[in-house]
Scaffold this motif. Structure first.
Motif, PDB file in Angstrom:
ATOM      1  N   MET A 157      -0.466   4.341   4.292  1.00  0.00           N
ATOM      2  CA  MET A 157      -0.256   5.619   3.527  1.00  0.00           C
ATOM      3  C   MET A 157      -1.587   6.256   3.619  1.00  0.00           C
ATOM      4  SD  MET A 157      -0.232   7.673   0.968  1.00  0.00           S
ATOM      5  CE  MET A 157       1.270   7.467   0.496  1.00  0.00           C
ATOM      6  N   LYS A 158      -1.466   7.496   4.107  1.00  0.00           N
ATOM      7  CA  LYS A 158      -2.846   8.230   4.158  1.00  0.00           C
ATOM      8  C   LYS A 158      -2.634   9.509   3.637  1.00  0.00           C
ATOM      9  CE  LYS A 158      -2.194   7.173   8.859  1.00  0.00           C
ATOM     10  NZ  LYS A 158      -1.705   7.931  10.364  1.00  0.00           N
ATOM     11  N   ILE A 159      -3.929   9.967   3.132  1.00  0.00           N
ATOM     12  CA  ILE A 159      -3.880  10.974   2.251  1.00  0.00           C
ATOM     13  C   ILE A 159      -4.097  12.297   3.165  1.00  0.00           C
ATOM     14  CG2 ILE A 159      -4.903   9.938   0.167  1.00  0.00           C
ATOM     15  CD1 ILE A 159      -7.614  11.200   1.047  1.00  0.00           C
ATOM     16  N   ASN A 160      -4.132  13.292   2.795  1.00  0.00           N
ATOM     17  CA  ASN A 160      -4.384  14.774   3.547  1.00  0.00           C
ATOM     18  C   ASN A 160      -5.821  14.629   3.468  1.00  0.00           C
ATOM     19  OD1 ASN A 160      -4.887  17.081   4.318  1.00  0.00           O
ATOM     20  ND2 ASN A 160      -3.458  18.190   3.232  1.00  0.00           N
ATOM     21  N   GLU A 161      -6.325  14.457   4.676  1.00  0.00           N
ATOM     22  CA  GLU A 161      -8.077  14.357   4.717  1.00  0.00           C
ATOM     23  C   GLU A 161      -8.531  15.622   4.399  1.00  0.00           C
ATOM     24  OE1 GLU A 161     -10.176  11.549   5.293  1.00  0.00           O
ATOM     25  OE2 GLU A 161      -8.477  10.273   5.316  1.00  0.00           O
ATOM     26  N   ASN A 162      -7.959  16.682   4.673  1.00  0.00           N
ATOM     27  CA  ASN A 162      -8.310  17.902   4.747  1.00  0.00           C
ATOM     28  C   ASN A 162      -8.842  18.372   3.216  1.00  0.00           C
ATOM     29  OD1 ASN A 162      -7.983  19.025   7.302  1.00  0.00           O
ATOM     30  ND2 ASN A 162      -5.728  18.991   6.726  1.00  0.00           N
ATOM     31  N   GLY A 216       0.881  -1.119   0.091  1.00  0.00           N
ATOM     32  CA  GLY A 216       0.030  -0.285   0.030  1.00  0.00           C
ATOM     33  C   GLY A 216       0.787   1.416   0.054  1.00  0.00           C
ATOM     34  N   SER A 217       2.030   1.270  -0.519  1.00  0.00           N
ATOM     35  CA  SER A 217       2.924   2.426  -0.536  1.00  0.00           C
ATOM     36  C   SER A 217       2.727   3.180  -1.941  1.00  0.00           C
ATOM     37  CB  SER A 217       4.535   1.928  -0.554  1.00  0.00           C
ATOM     38  OG  SER A 217       4.692   1.135   0.463  1.00  0.00           O
ATOM     39  N   VAL A 218       3.054   4.296  -1.997  1.00  0.00           N
ATOM     40  CA  VAL A 218       2.901   5.102  -3.193  1.00  0.00           C
ATOM     41  C   VAL A 218       4.503   5.472  -3.725  1.00  0.00           C
ATOM     42  CG1 VAL A 218       2.340   7.374  -4.350  1.00  0.00           C
ATOM     43  CG2 VAL A 218       0.712   6.080  -3.090  1.00  0.00           C
ATOM     44  N   ILE A 219       4.709   5.079  -5.089  1.00  0.00           N
ATOM     45  CA  ILE A 219       6.154   5.381  -5.512  1.00  0.00           C
ATOM     46  C   ILE A 219       5.991   6.773  -6.269  1.00  0.00           C
ATOM     47  CG2 ILE A 219       7.910   4.925  -7.265  1.00  0.00           C
ATOM     48  CD1 ILE A 219       7.018   1.936  -6.711  1.00  0.00           C
ATOM     49  N   LEU A 220       7.016   7.735  -5.774  1.00  0.00           N
ATOM     50  CA  LEU A 220       6.920   9.136  -6.471  1.00  0.00           C
ATOM     51  C   LEU A 220       8.239   8.796  -7.553  1.00  0.00           C
ATOM     52  CD1 LEU A 220       6.273  11.403  -3.426  1.00  0.00           C
ATOM     53  CD2 LEU A 220       4.608  10.537  -5.081  1.00  0.00           C
ATOM     54  N   TYR A 221       7.794   8.773  -8.516  1.00  0.00           N
ATOM     55  CA  TYR A 221       8.965   8.323  -9.590  1.00  0.00           C
ATOM     56  C   TYR A 221       9.523   9.312 -10.582  1.00  0.00           C
ATOM     57  CZ  TYR A 221      11.612   4.988 -12.703  1.00  0.00           C
ATOM     58  OH  TYR A 221      12.555   4.426 -13.261  1.00  0.00           O
ATOM     59  N   ASP A 222      10.423   9.930 -10.515  1.00  0.00           N
ATOM     60  CA  ASP A 222      11.167  11.033 -11.001  1.00  0.00           C
ATOM     61  C   ASP A 222      11.939  10.540 -12.372  1.00  0.00           C
ATOM     62  OD1 ASP A 222      12.689  13.224 -11.825  1.00  0.00           O
ATOM     63  OD2 ASP A 222      13.366  13.902  -9.925  1.00  0.00           O
ATOM     64  N   SER A 223      11.397  10.804 -13.461  1.00  0.00           N
ATOM     65  CA  SER A 223      12.000  10.139 -14.595  1.00  0.00           C
ATOM     66  C   SER A 223      12.586  11.396 -15.655  1.00  0.00           C
ATOM     67  CB  SER A 223      11.396   9.233 -15.377  1.00  0.00           C
ATOM     68  OG  SER A 223       9.880   9.653 -15.639  1.00  0.00           O
ATOM     69  N   LEU A 260      -5.000   5.023  -9.200  1.00  0.00           N
ATOM     70  CA  LEU A 260      -4.185   4.848  -8.174  1.00  0.00           C
ATOM     71  C   LEU A 260      -5.115   5.484  -6.910  1.00  0.00           C
ATOM     72  CD1 LEU A 260      -1.722   5.213  -6.163  1.00  0.00           C
ATOM     73  CD2 LEU A 260      -1.090   7.044  -7.498  1.00  0.00           C
ATOM     74  N   LYS A 261      -5.541   4.633  -6.053  1.00  0.00           N
ATOM     75  CA  LYS A 261      -6.274   5.074  -5.047  1.00  0.00           C
ATOM     76  C   LYS A 261      -5.865   4.780  -3.798  1.00  0.00           C
ATOM     77  CE  LYS A 261     -10.341   4.165  -8.303  1.00  0.00           C
ATOM     78  NZ  LYS A 261     -11.350   3.255  -8.244  1.00  0.00           N
ATOM     79  N   VAL A 262      -6.280   5.769  -2.805  1.00  0.00           N
ATOM     80  CA  VAL A 262      -6.032   5.186  -1.108  1.00  0.00           C
ATOM     81  C   VAL A 262      -7.268   5.419  -0.671  1.00  0.00           C
ATOM     82  CG1 VAL A 262      -4.746   6.224   0.845  1.00  0.00           C
ATOM     83  CG2 VAL A 262      -3.747   6.389  -1.310  1.00  0.00           C
ATOM     84  N   ASN A 263      -7.561   4.294  -0.030  1.00  0.00           N
ATOM     85  CA  ASN A 263      -8.986   4.091   0.707  1.00  0.00           C
ATOM     86  C   ASN A 263      -9.901   4.542  -0.311  1.00  0.00           C
ATOM     87  OD1 ASN A 263      -7.795   3.285   3.044  1.00  0.00           O
ATOM     88  ND2 ASN A 263      -7.564   5.090   3.917  1.00  0.00           N
ATOM     89  N   GLY A 264      -9.878   3.935  -1.633  1.00  0.00           N
ATOM     90  CA  GLY A 264     -10.881   4.421  -2.378  1.00  0.00           C
ATOM     91  C   GLY A 264     -10.862   5.988  -3.039  1.00  0.00           C
ATOM     92  N   VAL A 265      -9.863   6.529  -2.480  1.00  0.00           N
ATOM     93  CA  VAL A 265     -10.087   8.012  -3.160  1.00  0.00           C
ATOM     94  C   VAL A 265      -8.678   7.887  -4.184  1.00  0.00           C
ATOM     95  CG1 VAL A 265      -9.429  10.165  -2.478  1.00  0.00           C
ATOM     96  CG2 VAL A 265     -10.530   8.960  -0.843  1.00  0.00           C
ATOM     97  N   GLU A 266      -9.264   8.577  -5.434  1.00  0.00           N
ATOM     98  CA  GLU A 266      -8.213   8.798  -6.358  1.00  0.00           C
ATOM     99  C   GLU A 266      -7.586  10.149  -6.320  1.00  0.00           C
ATOM    100  OE1 GLU A 266      -9.617   9.481 -10.372  1.00  0.00           O
ATOM    101  OE2 GLU A 266     -10.907   7.845 -10.539  1.00  0.00           O
ATOM    102  N   LEU A 267      -6.027   9.526  -6.309  1.00  0.00           N
ATOM    103  CA  LEU A 267      -5.033  10.720  -6.119  1.00  0.00           C
ATOM    104  C   LEU A 267      -5.110  11.607  -7.347  1.00  0.00           C
ATOM    105  CD1 LEU A 267      -1.985   8.856  -4.601  1.00  0.00           C
ATOM    106  CD2 LEU A 267      -4.122   9.739  -3.371  1.00  0.00           C
ATOM    107  N   GLY A 308       1.076  -3.173 -13.075  1.00  0.00           N
ATOM    108  CA  GLY A 308       0.837  -2.876 -11.770  1.00  0.00           C
ATOM    109  C   GLY A 308       1.458  -1.263 -11.321  1.00  0.00           C
ATOM    110  N   ALA A 309       1.936  -0.632 -12.121  1.00  0.00           N
ATOM    111  CA  ALA A 309       2.631   0.768 -11.597  1.00  0.00           C
ATOM    112  C   ALA A 309       1.361   1.781 -11.418  1.00  0.00           C
ATOM    113  CB  ALA A 309       3.609   1.164 -12.674  1.00  0.00           C
ATOM    114  N   GLU A 310       0.253   1.453 -12.398  1.00  0.00           N
ATOM    115  CA  GLU A 310      -0.836   2.069 -12.583  1.00  0.00           C
ATOM    116  C   GLU A 310      -1.658   2.515 -10.983  1.00  0.00           C
ATOM    117  OE1 GLU A 310      -0.753  -0.288 -14.208  1.00  0.00           O
ATOM    118  OE2 GLU A 310      -2.399  -1.466 -13.677  1.00  0.00           O
TER     119      GLU A 310
END
Lengths: 404, 404
Positions: free
Chosen positions: B1-6, A208-215, A266-273, A235-237
């Motif tokens: 991993m938690k988002i900024n809930e605000n 459940g980690s997010v990779i911040l990939y700088d290319s 890419l979602k965290v607890n159902g929320v789209e980043l 799976g990267a998506e």
């Protein structure tokens, strides 16, 4: 009224100002010295003519009411988002929607601002050495904990990248939430293979980690086995955000245009980043100049592609000259193949700064001490291929004469 | 991993998309309707020729290695910071150092990003109605508390600005830390006098508050008694930050250039906010395009000044046409004198949205409902002077025909 106290934790990074001071002092004591600078990560070649032609045309459009463009769309003009999608992703088999691409004024801005969408509580993993922005922005946001005697922060998970592990970070042995990866790497110049990066994608999805990939340096990749985008990997998506820039690809360091890809999947607890980043940009950013975006679009024209390729080849030859010149005299050199950066082990057990001083005083060549990029950079040194070709050759000849 | 809930607290601001939907629906039902848009705060006149000439020259410079410019200074080129200082401040008797001026890509970015340097615990005071960015960015940062049934947030201090108080906020009756003020105001179009603003400066200094002063519309000020900059007032240098933009002054909404002034004398517990903002910008921003900055510099050339003045006079005449046209038929109209915005009391007790519908359906004119800028904007309506002169006249004639 209280300030954000985390700002006070950051020590000014004196790396480049310390370098400038040392060079200035040497220059004053030796006014005749002909100093060659291979230290700075900025490009030097002109913008491609396709780009400047497009920019001139866009400027001309602004001289009439009919052609005038006001506020740009916050996420970028459709013409640019679509061009990026087709030329940087679709051709490599990566399926993106245009609204997963956010055009911005720079990868540095995006790498810094992306933290807005994450909770302060997340554990951040970073490579050592690294691009200091990853650490500094998280210190400012309150994710760092305290600075330890080792020069590291108590809450970050550090992943050393040295010759011992081929400059590839090891998968974390603890839970981490946010993982910064940069390949081809700044400062080490090393690339990652698809197989190696797949392990990170799998780790992130499993944890459940997010990779911040700088290319930002993907245009310098030569090998077929190395991914230009993390989204080439299955799976990267569902676990990655990618930062890209026109700076090192097409000489836009001064023109300012970049983009960030945030997949809908890419979602965290159902929320789209994607939605969170869209909200961040719509609220705290107002888009990139129309003129600049027309210039960026021209990077993908037939002429633009050829001109961009020629510039990258120019820098690549410099990298080759540095890499092979130093290798021939027995230096342990890294990077330089898929990257404009050459990372070398300092000879004779010199520290990074001792080597800097010798290079400056004896060869009149300026580079960057590896220790400036993190504790694990001690004993290393960075040279860049962004200089003039003749001057780069001469710099290498001087180093060979002294250390050869 | 938690988002900024605000981020989840923010409701999408549907104001302009709701307007667009209503207009599209009307247009579909009435394909022949000739709709005039006086709703959007974006400029429409071409860039001054002095600006486009300077930009073209700057683009041309990028075609040679000698003229090429890489990374710009994070805080702006010296030539622009110095030009701003001389032409916008020194001429008004305001003494600034060039390094108190930070060039950026937009006042929206700066208004949003400035929150980075303040603690989350601060109490924020805002006018109602207001430019929504002040509120949204503080919600995202965690300063809002909860959304109440009134449409207001529990932790903010609201200062209603209506006809009853001449659209001037009252000094807070409780302690507040951060005070957003915008004059000439968006959306009400009302300016503040030096005497009135001095009371705020004195309040802030007495209470240790910081005023975030948005003077994006200062170029429209006509009266000598109204300050173009808050720093014209004694004591402002110890309590205020000022946001300025080339957008509404010189048509840069599409070109993106602004600046923020943070005086060295402004300190919180001995810490200079100038240093904190410098750190924020150096870490999370990489400067503005050289080409854009050369364009901005040309705003201050002799030719540039004349051309800018001509454009502002053009918009000013529109404002005059709207203001006087509506006044003649008995509308209660405000703003429009020191501002491109006309703020009117809706006639016949109509709500903001009811008036919007009537204007759209009967006059085919589009404006902005005041309630979209905050609860205290209910019963008001915003029209803008940024349109074409002939179309603006026609819009007013149509309104006069219906409501006159």
């Amino acid at each position: 009224m209280k300030i954000n106290e985390n700002f006070l934790k950051i020590r000014n990074n004196y790396l480049f100002s310390d370098i400038a001071k040392k060079v200035a002092a040497y220059k004053e004591a030796n006014p005749a010295a002909d100093i060659i600078r291979l230290g700075i990560g900025d490009v030097t070649r002109p913008l491609p003519l396709a780009v400047t032609d497009a920019m001139k045309k866009a400027v001309e459009e602004q001289t009439t009411a009919e052609g005038f463009r006001g506020y740009p769309p916050e996420y970028g003009y459709d013409f640019l988002r679509s061009a990026i999608n087709r030329h940087d992703y679709a051709v490599r088999g990566v399926q993106l929607a245009d609204d997963e691409i956010f055009v911005s004024d720079g990868a540095k801005s995006d790498c810094g601002n992306i933290g807005d969408i994450f909770s302060v509580d997340n554990v951040v993993a970073v490579c050592d050495p690294l691009y200091p922005v990853y650490i500094d922005t998280n210190v400012m946001a309150g994710r760092s904990g305290d600075l330890l005697d080792s020069g590291r922060w108590s809450n970050f998970h550090y992943m050393p990248c040295t010759a011992e592990n081929d400059f590839l970070p090891a998968l974390p042995d603890r839970h981490v939430d946010i993982i910064y990866l940069c390949f081809p790497n700044n400062p080490t110049g090393m690339a990652i293979t698809k197989t190696q990066l797949q392990a990170w994608v799998d780790y992130a999805n499993a944890n459940g980690s997010v990779i911040l990939y700088d290319s930002a340096y993907e245009a310098y990749i030569t090998g077929e086995d190395k991914p230009h985008s993390i989204f080439e990997l299955p799976g990267a998506e569902t676990c990655a955000i990618e930062f890209r820039s026109f700076s090192k690809t097409a000489g836009f360091t001064g023109a300012r245009c970049a983009y960030t890809v945030v997949p809908h999947a890419l979602k965290v607890n159902g929320v789209e980043l994607n939605q969170l980043w869209a909200r961040r940009q719509a609220t705290k950013f107002n888009g990139v100049s129309y003129i600049t975006q027309r210039g960026a679009e021209a990077v993908y024209s037939e002429a633009g592609k050829l001109q961009v390729r020629a510039t990258i080849d120019y820098y690549r030859k410099n990298a080759d000259v540095i890499y092979n010149g130093l290798k021939k005299i027995g230096f342990a050199v890294y990077g330089g193949v898929d990257s404009p950066y050459i990372w070398l082990h300092t000879p004779d057990g010199l520290t990074s700064w001792e080597f800097f001083d010798r290079l400056l005083h004896e060869a009149n060549v300026v580079g960057t001490p590896g220790s400036g990029f993190g504790p694990a950079g001690e004993g290393y040194f960075r040279l860049t291929a962004f200089g003039d070709a003749a001057r780069t050759r001469e710099a290498v000849e001087r180093i060979v004469k002294i250390f050869g």
